[in-house]
Write an enzyme that holds these catalytic residues in place. Sequence first.
Site, mmCIF file in Angstrom:
data_model
loop_
_atom_site.group_PDB
_atom_site.id
_atom_site.type_symbol
_atom_site.label_atom_id
_atom_site.label_comp_id
_atom_site.label_asym_id
_atom_site.label_seq_id
_atom_site.Cartn_x
_atom_site.Cartn_y
_atom_site.Cartn_z
ATOM 1 N N GLY A 1 40.748 44.456 29.492
ATOM 2 C CA GLY A 1 39.608 45.173 30.079
ATOM 3 C C GLY A 1 39.924 45.650 31.484
ATOM 4 N N ASN A 2 38.894 45.998 32.234
ATOM 5 C CA ASN A 2 39.082 46.433 33.625
ATOM 6 C C ASN A 2 37.892 45.966 34.465
ATOM 7 O OD1 ASN A 2 37.003 48.668 33.737
ATOM 8 N ND2 ASN A 2 38.236 49.347 31.996
ATOM 9 N N ARG A 3 37.937 46.234 35.760
ATOM 10 C CA ARG A 3 36.961 45.650 36.684
ATOM 11 C C ARG A 3 35.694 46.486 36.866
ATOM 12 N NH1 ARG A 3 37.826 44.995 41.768
ATOM 13 N NH2 ARG A 3 39.604 46.360 42.073
#
Length: 390
Positions: free
Chosen positions: A199-201
């Site tokens: 995923g990412n932030r």
Amino acid sequence: MTEEPAKKILLGVTGSIAAYKACELVRLFVKDGHEVTPLLTHDAERFVTAHTFEALARREAARELFPHLMEADLLVLAPLSANTLAKLAQGLADNVLTQTMLAYRGPVVAAPAMNARMWDHPATKENTARLRERGVELVGPETGELAEGELGPGRMSEPNEIYARCLAALARGSELREKRVLVTAGGTREPLDSVRFIGNRSSGKMGVALAEEAARRGAEVTLLYANGSVPPPAGIEVVATPTAADLARETLARADADVVLMAAAVADYRPSEPISGKRPKEREPWTVTLDPTDDILAELGRRRTDGQILVGFAADEGERGLERAREKLAAKRGTLFVFNDVSQDDIGFDANQNEVVLVSSTGERKIAKRDKREVAVAILDEVATLLRGD
Ligand code: PMT
């Protein structure tokens, strides 16, 4: 009369010596052909009678709230006293004005007026910040001589100034009214197995702010939301799109929206063979092959129709990143690209603030660091300009 169609204005007046200046504000609206419905608190009537406002507005002060609420283009609060400001920050609904504020969904312009010490009090500062966060546009107060003879901030802005800001708010509102606006927000997660993902932030803050602002301007908003950490705005259609494939499917199903704002951070790669169930821990390294995902924005660009506004976001770094945003604008046939420099911790991913460069074929505009809600206002102002074809 203005050339613009007449607007319906709700004018809330609270108990302050500046209430007399609200009479001039009514006069300015009426002179330009707009309809003003006055909403007076009990305390406001200690300073100016409802009769005065009714005579100037050439209509009765509102006792029946609902019909005015549904039709109003703008709610103006002038003067806004410290007491009503505090009630609004808390969401109280104990009179016609505070009830209106809770039920109304359009743009709000507020002109506070109070004693300088009251304005400087931390409680008022917190209350003001809350209203700002919810999108209320504040005009003033100005620094000057106050009713008590003191000098300081607290004086209500002049009616001409408030009127100009109201006209700007109304102008901003009209281009997106009833337009179908599609917003993507948050970060997609690509499963490795049933519990792990890549995923990412992205928190979703930027996209949610855009959805909120578009709804405030009267657009029909759909938010495609990928795992965001902030609550989506109330009263709009929200579709959960946890993976890049979900986001692609739901976006392309709505590719004919009038405006598409692609603020989501979409995975560029996904594990080619996600494992069903949880992979047990082993001593050997776990090698994963990643396949590229489909580029949704590029597909939207291919399908883009005349007049449609397609806004891409570029999360990239430094001057070279800005250069790549320019290249993406052309390659993906976007109308506008919003570049944010994610090499800085205090803006971009998961931050409350952002600093962006708006890149379009007509030029570039830097929006200095500010709250994401205010960045959303600037982006949608640009979208409104592009819709007008200026
Ligand atoms: O959510 P926040 O915490 O508030 O953070 C906001 C943000 C930094 C995530 C947001 O402002 C932002 O920059 N979003 C875009 C992030 C991104 O994916 O950038 P990109 O340069 O990798 O992609 C360019 C554009 O193509 C984006 O509009 C993206 O939505 C789109 N894209 C990307 C990959 C893909 N497979 N399909 C796409 O459509």
